[in-house]
Design a protein around this motif. Sequence first.
Motif, mmCIF file in Angstrom:
data_model
loop_
_atom_site.group_PDB
_atom_site.id
_atom_site.type_symbol
_atom_site.label_atom_id
_atom_site.label_comp_id
_atom_site.label_asym_id
_atom_site.label_seq_id
_atom_site.Cartn_x
_atom_site.Cartn_y
_atom_site.Cartn_z
ATOM 1 N N LEU A 112 40.598 56.290 38.650
ATOM 2 C CA LEU A 112 40.530 56.809 40.005
ATOM 3 C C LEU A 112 41.768 56.404 40.792
ATOM 4 O O LEU A 112 42.376 57.223 41.477
ATOM 5 N N TRP A 113 42.178 55.126 40.692
ATOM 6 C CA TRP A 113 43.358 54.681 41.422
ATOM 7 C C TRP A 113 44.616 55.362 40.915
ATOM 8 O O TRP A 113 45.525 55.655 41.686
ATOM 9 N N GLU A 114 44.686 55.627 39.630
ATOM 10 C CA GLU A 114 45.829 56.365 39.098
ATOM 11 C C GLU A 114 45.857 57.772 39.679
ATOM 12 O O GLU A 114 46.909 58.271 40.064
ATOM 13 N N ALA A 115 44.698 58.415 39.757
ATOM 14 C CA ALA A 115 44.627 59.772 40.300
ATOM 15 C C ALA A 115 44.965 59.782 41.796
ATOM 16 O O ALA A 115 45.690 60.654 42.268
ATOM 17 N N VAL A 116 44.452 58.816 42.538
ATOM 18 C CA VAL A 116 44.766 58.722 43.968
ATOM 19 C C VAL A 116 46.262 58.471 44.143
ATOM 20 O O VAL A 116 46.897 59.018 45.046
ATOM 21 N N GLY A 117 46.841 57.684 43.268
ATOM 22 C CA GLY A 117 48.264 57.386 43.337
ATOM 23 C C GLY A 117 49.148 58.600 43.091
ATOM 24 O O GLY A 117 50.294 58.633 43.527
ATOM 25 N N ARG A 118 48.625 59.593 42.407
ATOM 26 C CA ARG A 118 49.401 60.816 42.149
ATOM 27 C C ARG A 118 49.341 61.801 43.306
ATOM 28 O O ARG A 118 50.049 62.800 43.306
ATOM 29 N N LEU A 119 48.479 61.543 44.282
ATOM 30 C CA LEU A 119 48.380 62.439 45.438
ATOM 31 C C LEU A 119 49.622 62.290 46.322
ATOM 32 O O LEU A 119 50.216 61.217 46.386
ATOM 33 N N PRO A 120 49.987 63.356 47.034
ATOM 34 C CA PRO A 120 51.061 63.221 48.029
ATOM 35 C C PRO A 120 50.670 62.173 49.081
ATOM 36 O O PRO A 120 49.487 61.950 49.350
#
Length: 184
Positions: A112-120
Motif C-alpha cells: 500500500l505504501w509503495e502504491a501511495v508513493g507512486r501517486l503524484p
Amino acid sequence: MSTESCEPDCDSTRQIPFEEFVAARAGVLRRTAYLLTRDNHLAEDLVQTVLAKAWRKWKRIKGSPVPYVHKMLINEHLSWRRRRWNGERPTEFLPEGADRDPTDAVGPKFDLWEAVGRLPKRQRATLVLRYYEDLSEAQIAEVMGCSVGTVKSQTSKALTRLRRDPTLDGTYIVADTGDGGRSL
C-alpha cells in the motif's frame, strides 16, 4: 476557558511561544511530513525547513498557528518537486540501512505504501490530509490553497489509481464508515 490552559493548537488571541508550539506539534508535523515524503530523512528536512520559515514569521501569525504551519508544510513539500537538486550526492557504496526494520518491507502494508508513493504529490497530499490527518475537504482546500472541488477530484483520482494498482490486487478497499469517519 482560560488562556493559560490553552493548547498550542487552539484558537486564541494569546501568542503561543514558538518553542512551546514546536514541543507540542513536532511529532505530528514529522508524521505528516513522513507520510508525504515516505522518507524519514526527507521528512526531517521538510519539518526543519518549515519550522525555520515559521520562526521568522511567528509574531505575525494570528490565531492558531496549526493551520498556518500545516499549509506551509504542504506548500514546501509541493515546491520540492520543482527543485532540480535536493542536496544529495551519489556515492560509490550505499550506506547500511541499520535504522530500518527488515520486516517493514514485507506484506500488504508495504504494498500500500509503495502504491501511495507512486501517486503524484498533490494526490498523495490529499490522501494524507484526508485519511491520516482526518481533515475535512474544506480544511484540506484551505491548507492546499485550492477549491473543495479540486480536493474532491484529486482524492477521487488518487483512490481510482490505488484501486487499479496491480500490486494491491484488491487487498485494500476505501470505504466510508457511515459515521463521518473514513478507512483505507
